[in-house]
Design an enzyme around this catalytic site. Structure first.
Site, PDB file in Angstrom:
ATOM      1  N   LYS A  43       7.303  -2.294  -5.097  1.00 43.43           N
ATOM      2  CA  LYS A  43       6.235  -1.306  -5.281  1.00 43.43           C
ATOM      3  C   LYS A  43       6.770  -0.019  -5.914  1.00 43.43           C
ATOM      4  CE  LYS A  43       3.650  -3.093  -1.277  1.00 43.43           C
ATOM      5  NZ  LYS A  43       2.305  -3.468  -1.764  1.00 43.43           N
ATOM      6  N   THR A 102      -5.006  -3.323  -3.214  1.00 43.07           N
ATOM      7  CA  THR A 102      -6.379  -3.002  -2.817  1.00 43.07           C
ATOM      8  C   THR A 102      -6.527  -1.500  -2.587  1.00 43.07           C
ATOM      9  OG1 THR A 102      -5.718  -3.677  -0.591  1.00 43.07           O
ATOM     10  CG2 THR A 102      -7.072  -5.210  -1.848  1.00 43.07           C
ATOM     11  N   LYS A 156      -9.606   1.475  -3.482  1.00 43.81           N
ATOM     12  CA  LYS A 156     -10.121   2.532  -2.601  1.00 43.81           C
ATOM     13  C   LYS A 156     -10.028   3.886  -3.302  1.00 43.81           C
ATOM     14  CE  LYS A 156      -8.414  -0.348   1.076  1.00 43.81           C
ATOM     15  NZ  LYS A 156      -7.226  -0.702   1.884  1.00 43.81           N
ATOM     16  N   HIS A 211      -1.274 -15.013  -1.596  1.00 43.93           N
ATOM     17  CA  HIS A 211      -1.213 -13.557  -1.773  1.00 43.93           C
ATOM     18  C   HIS A 211       0.097 -13.058  -2.363  1.00 43.93           C
ATOM     19  CE1 HIS A 211      -4.888 -12.630   0.630  1.00 43.93           C
ATOM     20  NE2 HIS A 211      -4.564 -13.769   1.206  1.00 43.93           N
ATOM     21  N   LYS A 214       1.303   2.997   0.757  1.00 43.95           N
ATOM     22  CA  LYS A 214       1.335   1.539   0.833  1.00 43.95           C
ATOM     23  C   LYS A 214       2.623   1.170   1.560  1.00 43.95           C
ATOM     24  CE  LYS A 214       1.196   1.498  -3.768  1.00 43.95           C
ATOM     25  NZ  LYS A 214       0.292   0.494  -4.282  1.00 43.95           N
ATOM     26  N   ARG A 215       2.797  -0.112   1.928  1.00 44.89           N
ATOM     27  CA  ARG A 215       4.054  -0.503   2.542  1.00 44.89           C
ATOM     28  C   ARG A 215       5.224  -0.109   1.626  1.00 44.89           C
ATOM     29  NH1 ARG A 215       3.840  -3.674   7.259  1.00 44.89           N
ATOM     30  NH2 ARG A 215       6.099  -3.624   7.064  1.00 44.89           N
TER      31      ARG A 215
HETATM   32  C1  26Q Z   1       5.475 -14.060   7.031  1.00 47.71           C
HETATM   33  C2  26Q Z   1       6.350 -14.748   7.858  1.00 47.71           C
HETATM   34  C3  26Q Z   1       6.797 -14.192   9.040  1.00 47.71           C
HETATM   35  C4  26Q Z   1       6.351 -12.926   9.399  1.00 47.71           C
HETATM   36  C5  26Q Z   1       5.485 -12.245   8.573  1.00 47.71           C
HETATM   37  C6  26Q Z   1       5.048 -12.800   7.384  1.00 47.71           C
HETATM   38  C7  26Q Z   1       4.125 -12.055   6.507  1.00 47.71           C
HETATM   39  C8  26Q Z   1       3.141 -11.234   7.033  1.00 47.71           C
HETATM   40  C9  26Q Z   1       2.306 -10.516   6.216  1.00 47.71           C
HETATM   41  C10 26Q Z   1       4.213 -12.160   5.132  1.00 47.71           C
HETATM   42  C11 26Q Z   1       3.356 -11.451   4.305  1.00 47.71           C
HETATM   43  C12 26Q Z   1       2.390 -10.613   4.845  1.00 47.71           C
HETATM   44  C13 26Q Z   1       1.463  -9.808   4.038  1.00 47.71           C
HETATM   45  C14 26Q Z   1       1.361  -9.876   2.741  1.00 47.71           C
HETATM   46  C15 26Q Z   1       0.454  -8.993   2.004  1.00 47.71           C
HETATM   47  O1  26Q Z   1      -0.086  -8.037   2.549  1.00 47.71           O
HETATM   48  N1  26Q Z   1       0.226  -9.262   0.717  1.00 47.71           N
HETATM   49  C16 26Q Z   1      -0.675  -8.445  -0.060  1.00 47.71           C
HETATM   50  O2  26Q Z   1      -1.967  -9.013   0.000  1.00 47.71           O
HETATM   51  C17 26Q Z   1      -2.932  -8.176  -0.601  1.00 47.71           C
HETATM   52  C18 26Q Z   1      -4.289  -8.802  -0.381  1.00 47.71           C
HETATM   53  O3  26Q Z   1      -4.437  -9.921  -1.190  1.00 47.71           O
HETATM   54  C19 26Q Z   1      -2.628  -7.956  -2.062  1.00 47.71           C
HETATM   55  O4  26Q Z   1      -3.531  -7.016  -2.563  1.00 47.71           O
HETATM   56  C20 26Q Z   1      -1.199  -7.436  -2.245  1.00 47.71           C
HETATM   57  O5  26Q Z   1      -0.880  -7.401  -3.619  1.00 47.71           O
HETATM   58  C21 26Q Z   1      -0.226  -8.353  -1.509  1.00 47.71           C
HETATM   59  O6  26Q Z   1       1.088  -7.815  -1.575  1.00 47.71           O
END
Ligand code: 26Q
Length: 824
Positions: free
Chosen positions: A570, A672, A676, A371, A564-565
């Site tokens: 971004k 995503t 929406k 991702h 978004k985050r």
């Molecule tokens: C990793 C290590 C330790 C703690 C947390 C994490 C962690 C947690 C969540 C790292 C990344 C995430 C989330 C990533 C994320 O949301 N990525 C997004 O995924 C979407 C679905 O595929 C994409 O549409 C976005 O582009 C992408 O940023």
């Protein structure tokens, strides 16, 4: 689509309950009286519970029947492994899927309550950060609707994504105790509790046949207790399961310690175990290497792999060589990638298999989805930490790596540098395990989440592996579920669409194409209805904003939204720079071609991400100035929406005119939220990045405001990037930067935005914000022009919805199934 036939061929074990309004009224009242002890006065938050329990009862027969129908030897099943499932609310979703809308309304009417006000009582299940977690939830929805036998495995966090408050413009985090009032949707399944080992050491020996074997001993075990949530399909009687593991101590008292008088220590050890599933890590774009996070990952993976093996046996299977034929595991990013090593451990140490057989099974049933391209987000675990927590798994990872590197040496004899690059173990002062490499080596499929993302992975990060295994790599463009994001969130639009083309679009979104002819201005009545729906949705949002933020949004103005985050890539900053530019135009009376705008920004910053938090402060500071300046006079409004979450988006997307998707090209894997918004008739202003590209392809360039440098141009410019030259050569940009520098937005807190200015003006700004400023402002000019032509805007809006069929997760899941899972 599943139909009567599939439902009828199932062994019916439980009869459905009567579904009339009268029956529901009776059920709800019984819960109100006999369960909650409420007679005359039952406030909506209790009625919510009574209705949720009632609906759960209705789900139960379908849930059990679905389970029984699939409980046969030889049936292939899929498992979605994810540290996050960002479910949001469930009540209205089940009402829609079960077709109990009218009956529920009738029942609630008897108690003088509305479905909306009751549904509003539910706390979001915020068991995820953002895109990746919400994607998992949309996938679950579509799997159930397609009647695919897929089970989700995740963690039962006591605290989900934190609650965000804004104090003096700054983000403040509060714990999200989402289970405080209980969770009516979950069912504890204590009988499927698993034991997960940690720590200890390994012993090696030779078994009776003289085969080398390992034992993992002296472990500190933690119990994994499953909580099941029903995932209903859309009107097809299928109900899948999301199984969430809660960590529980093996025994509250370590007897030895207890008897030795160490009562507190004994209880403390129990507490330690229960911390594992306590809290979701609120980090969404950089790994943080914390021990507890690794414990969470292994806890999820071990319990899930044990449970999948148990389920497979319980269904009547026993020949392990068939295991990969019957099971497939999709890993949501590398977070659960230790599953590769855990399945090997179970097959070797518990099932007594030989390495080659076990490896053949593992590599035929694991699949990995990436991702992100951001290097800071690639997970690595220090070998020392891994060894202390998971000594047996480290041995297995070493063995996987040794055998893999032999394969690399055979393919590229003498290419030492390639071996170093491809090694699962990164050498250096701190030796680390590269989890993405482990996932690739252990999987038969590796996919990205949008066409550009998958191509960039192939050409960049994963290039060496593509050389070795070209057929492993594929693309599966993300989607979103139209049930939640249109049918539920936008009832007005849904009714209007169904009036024209019937209701089939809800389970077959490609049908929206049939709206295309109606986009022509000659369909004036339809245009007017389309605008009226948007207008009503904008009024609904404006009321909420007025109540929560005290700012008035004029529904006649353009609603310009970025939710978004909060992350530098971004580029919420680019949005803010544009707002400041508009503010300057007002102040200098440059109002030619002006369009009134309401700008909404929302999102959470990771608590440890100082820059993201400062960006939130800037948004609030600029908003304060703009909203209180009498000269602005309603032409421009700006709001930061606090605590943005799934249920917020359900109100925001239907009310949005302009969708901001403005990441630095090459950085947003997919996005995503963009989908929406598109489904709800918003028009995108966006860079050539992630799934924006596919949105642009679907809707055509006349119906999308494209701007900015492409990924290749960004990378070519990077070494020569000189942000000051843009400031010097662009009077609009100079004016914006000067105003920021002047302290106009932080009169009482001097210097607080210096870090932002430094970043914008640095030649090393990785996000190259200023490189796209001119192009962005020009695109916004085109937006204002288009907005002023009502018929043109309406046409664009209709065409966006009509072209959004591809972005249904039903399509995404069909592609996963056809290309990877091969489930019946
Ligand atoms: C990793 C290590 C330790 C703690 C947390 C994490 C962690 C947690 C969540 C790292 C990344 C995430 C989330 C990533 C994320 O949301 N990525 C997004 O995924 C979407 C679905 O595929 C994409 O549409 C976005 O582009 C992408 O940023």
């Amino acid at each position: 689509m599943p139909d009567e036939k599939t439902a009828a061929s199932r062994a019916i074990v439980l009869k459905p309950l009567p579904r009339t309004g009268a029956a529901l009224t009776h059920d709800v009242q019984r819960y109100q009286l006999y369960h909650l002890g409420r007679m005359r006065d039952c406030p909506p938050r209790y009625t919510y519970k009574a209705l949720a329990w009632t609906l759960r009862d209705h789900l139960m027969s379908d849930w059990m029947n679905t389970y029984v129908a699939r409980d046969q030897p030889g049936r292939r099943r899929g498992y979605y492994l994810s540290l996050e499932f960002l479910i949001g609310r469930s009540l209205a979703n089940h009402v829609l899927n079960l077709g109990l809308d009218e009956a529920s309304r009738e029942a609630l009417h008897r108690f003088g309550q509305t479905l909306e006000e009751v549904a509003e009582q539910e706390t979001d299940a915020g068991l995820g950060n953002g895109g990746l977690g919400r994607l998992a939830a949309c996938f679950m929805d579509s799997c159930a609707t397609l009647d695919l036998p897929v089970m989700g495995y995740g963690l039962h966090y006591q605290y989900g994504m934190f609650h965000q408050r804004i104090e003096n413009g700054y983000q403040v985090e509060d714990p999200d105790h989402w289970l405080r009032d209980g969770n009516p949707w979950e069912v504890e399944r204590a009988e499927f509790t698993c034991r997960v080992p940690f720590g200890g050491r390994t012993e090696h020996y030779h078994d009776k046949a003289g085969i080398h074997r390992a034992r993992w001993v002296d472990t500190s075990d933690v119990l994994a207790v499953p909580y099941d949530m029903p995932i209903s399909g859309y009107r097809n009687h299928a109900v899948n399961t999301l199984r969430l593991w809660k960590s529980v101590s093996t025994d509250v008292f370590n007897l030895e310690e207890f008897n030795a008088g160490s009562y507190s220590e004994a209880v403390q050890a129990a507490n330690q175990a229960e911390y594992i599933s306590m809290v979701l890590y609120p980090n969404d774009s950089s790994e943080n290497g914390k021990e507890l996070r690794l414990r969470q990952q292994y806890f999820l993976v071990s319990a899930s792999m044990q449970d999948a093996l148990r389920q497979w046996r319980a269904a009547g299977n026993s020949d392990l060589t068939k295991f990969a034929e019957h099971n497939v595991f999709q890993m949501n990013d590398t977070h659960p990638s230790v599953a590769v090593a855990e399945l090997m451990r179970l097959l070797l140490d518990q099932e007594g298999m030989r390495w080659d057989a076990a490896w053949a099974i593992t590599t035929q049933c694991m699949a990995y989805t990436n991702h992100t391209l951001l290097p800071e987000a690639l997970e690595r675990w220090p070998v020392a930490l891994f060894e202390r927590l998971l000594p047996r798994l480290l041995e297995i990872v070493y063995e996987i790596n040794a055998r893999f590197l032999r394969e690399v040496s055979v393919a590229w004899p003498g290419d030492i540098d390639r071996r170093r690059r491809m090694s699962i173990i990164e050498e250096g002062p701190v030796r680390q395990i590269r989890m993405a490499w482990l996932a690739i080596v252990g999987s038969f499929s590796v996919n990205g989440v949008a066409a550009l993302h998958s191509r960039l992975l192939r050409e960049g990060l994963f290039r060496d592996f593509v050389d070795l295994w070209p057929d492993k790599f594929n693309n599966k463009t993300n989607g979103v579920t139209p049930r939640r994001w249109v049918a539920h969130a936008n009832p007005g639009l849904s009714a209007l669409i169904s009036e024209q083309i019937g209701e089939d679009w809800i389970a077959d979104l490609s049908q929206l194409e049939r709206l295309k002819p109606l986009a022509e201005a000659s369909h004036a009545a339809f245009h007017a209805e389309w605008r009226a729906v948007k207008r009503a949705n904008k009024e609904r949002l404006a009321e909420i904003i007025k109540a929560r933020c005290g700012v008035e949004f004029n529904p006649d103005a353009l609603f310009d939204v970025q939710v978004k985050r909060i992350h530098e890539y971004k580029r919420q900053l680019l949005n803010v720079l544009h707002v400041i530019h508009l503010y300057n135009r007002i102040n200098h009376g440059r109002l030619d071609g002006w369009a009134d705008r309401c700008v909404l920004i929302g999102g959470k910053a990771a608590p440890g991400y100082a820059m993201a938090k400062r960006i939130i402060k800037l948004i609030n500071s600029v908003a304060d100035v703009v909203n209180s300046d009498p000269d602005v006079d309603g032409r421009l409004k700006m709001v930061f929406a606090p605590n943005y979450r799934v249920s917020s988006m359900e109100v925001i997307a239907p009310a949005t005119d302009l969708s901001e998707q403005i990441s630095t090209a090459g950085k947003e894997a997919s996005g995503t939220g963009n989908m929406k918004f598109m489904m709800n008739g918003a028009i995108t202003i966006g860079t050539y990045d992630g799934a924006n590209i596919e949105i642009l392809d679907a809707v055509g360039k006349d119906n999308f405001f494209l701007f900015g440098l492409h990924a290749e141009k960004i990378e070519a410019l990077r070494p020569h990037y000189q942000p000051l030259s843009y400031v010097e050569n662009d009077p609009d940009l100079r004016e914006v930067i000067d105003l920021l520098k002047s302290g106009h937005f932080n009169l009482y807190e001097p210097g607080i935005f210096d870090m932002i200015l430094d970043s914008l003006l640095s030649p090393h700004d990785p996000w190259m914000v200023l490189a796209d400023f001119r192009s962005y402002v020009d695109a916004q000019e085109r937006v204002a022009q288009a907005w002023q032509d009502e018929a043109r805007w309406t046409r664009m809006s209709i065409l966006n919805t009509a072209s959004s069929g591809f972005f249904s997760t039903d399509r995404t899941m069909q592609e996963y199934n056809a290309g990877i899972w091969k489930l019946k």
